[in-house]
Design a protein around this motif. Sequence first.
Motif, PDB file in Angstrom:
ATOM      1  N   GLU A  72       0.833  -1.210   0.000  1.00  0.00           N
ATOM      2  CA  GLU A  72       0.000   0.000   0.000  1.00  0.00           C
ATOM      3  C   GLU A  72       0.868   1.259   0.000  1.00  0.00           C
ATOM      4  O   GLU A  72       0.573   2.213  -0.718  1.00  0.00           O
ATOM      5  CB  GLU A  72      -0.958  -0.012   1.194  1.00  0.00           C
ATOM      6  N   ARG A  73       1.959   1.265   0.760  1.00  0.00           N
ATOM      7  CA  ARG A  73       2.878   2.412   0.760  1.00  0.00           C
ATOM      8  C   ARG A  73       3.542   2.576  -0.614  1.00  0.00           C
ATOM      9  O   ARG A  73       3.683   3.685  -1.106  1.00  0.00           O
ATOM     10  CB  ARG A  73       3.941   2.249   1.845  1.00  0.00           C
ATOM     11  N   TYR A  74       3.940   1.463  -1.201  1.00  0.00           N
ATOM     12  CA  TYR A  74       4.511   1.505  -2.551  1.00  0.00           C
ATOM     13  C   TYR A  74       3.523   2.155  -3.522  1.00  0.00           C
ATOM     14  O   TYR A  74       3.882   3.024  -4.311  1.00  0.00           O
ATOM     15  CB  TYR A  74       4.899   0.085  -2.983  1.00  0.00           C
ATOM     16  N   LYS A  75       2.262   1.735  -3.470  1.00  0.00           N
ATOM     17  CA  LYS A  75       1.250   2.271  -4.381  1.00  0.00           C
ATOM     18  C   LYS A  75       1.013   3.763  -4.148  1.00  0.00           C
ATOM     19  O   LYS A  75       0.719   4.494  -5.086  1.00  0.00           O
ATOM     20  CB  LYS A  75      -0.053   1.483  -4.242  1.00  0.00           C
ATOM     21  N   GLN A  76       1.160   4.226  -2.916  1.00  0.00           N
ATOM     22  CA  GLN A  76       0.962   5.639  -2.600  1.00  0.00           C
ATOM     23  C   GLN A  76       2.117   6.518  -3.060  1.00  0.00           C
ATOM     24  O   GLN A  76       1.917   7.657  -3.457  1.00  0.00           O
ATOM     25  CB  GLN A  76       0.801   5.833  -1.093  1.00  0.00           C
ATOM     26  N   HIS A  77       3.337   5.996  -2.974  1.00  0.00           N
ATOM     27  CA  HIS A  77       4.518   6.846  -3.134  1.00  0.00           C
ATOM     28  C   HIS A  77       5.319   6.655  -4.417  1.00  0.00           C
ATOM     29  O   HIS A  77       6.255   7.403  -4.670  1.00  0.00           O
ATOM     30  CB  HIS A  77       5.455   6.664  -1.932  1.00  0.00           C
ATOM     31  N   PHE A  78       4.980   5.649  -5.222  1.00  0.00           N
ATOM     32  CA  PHE A  78       5.748   5.407  -6.440  1.00  0.00           C
ATOM     33  C   PHE A  78       4.864   5.553  -7.674  1.00  0.00           C
ATOM     34  O   PHE A  78       3.655   5.325  -7.614  1.00  0.00           O
ATOM     35  CB  PHE A  78       6.399   4.022  -6.411  1.00  0.00           C
ATOM     36  N   SER A  79       5.473   5.891  -8.787  1.00  0.00           N
ATOM     37  CA  SER A  79       4.722   6.102 -10.029  1.00  0.00           C
ATOM     38  C   SER A  79       4.185   4.780 -10.573  1.00  0.00           C
ATOM     39  O   SER A  79       4.629   3.696 -10.181  1.00  0.00           O
ATOM     40  CB  SER A  79       5.610   6.775 -11.074  1.00  0.00           C
ATOM     41  N   THR A  80       3.273   4.891 -11.515  1.00  0.00           N
ATOM     42  CA  THR A  80       2.626   3.702 -12.089  1.00  0.00           C
ATOM     43  C   THR A  80       3.572   2.861 -12.931  1.00  0.00           C
ATOM     44  O   THR A  80       3.289   1.694 -13.194  1.00  0.00           O
ATOM     45  CB  THR A  80       1.413   4.093 -12.946  1.00  0.00           C
TER      46      THR A  80
END
Length: 95
Positions: free
Chosen positions: A14-22
Motif C-alpha cells: 500500500e505504501r509503494y502504491k501511494q509513493h511510487f509512479s505507475t
Amino acid sequence: MVLGGEPVFQSDVERYKQHFSTNCLLVNGFGSTESTFSSQYIVDQQTPITHQAVPVGYPLEETEIVLLDEAGVETESYGEIAIKSPYLALSYWRQ
C-alpha cells in the motif's frame, strides 16, 4: 523497487502504491547468497494483495534446486542442497 531478505506485508505494498509512479514495479525476491535471487514476486499498481503477507514468489526460469549425495549425484531423499542456475554468483560457480 527490489525488496529481499525480509517479509513484505500488504501495508508495504500500500505504501509503494501511494509513493511510487505507475511505471515502477515492486519486486519481492528471495534467494541464497550463492544465487542472489531464486524466486521473485512482481507487483505493479494493479496487483491485488489479498493476504497480510506478500508471496515470496515463483522460481526464476532456468533455476533448479536439487539434492546431491556425498558423491555429487542427484538424490531424492537427503543430501546437500545445490542450485543449478545461470544466475549463480561467480565465486560459487562449479563449487
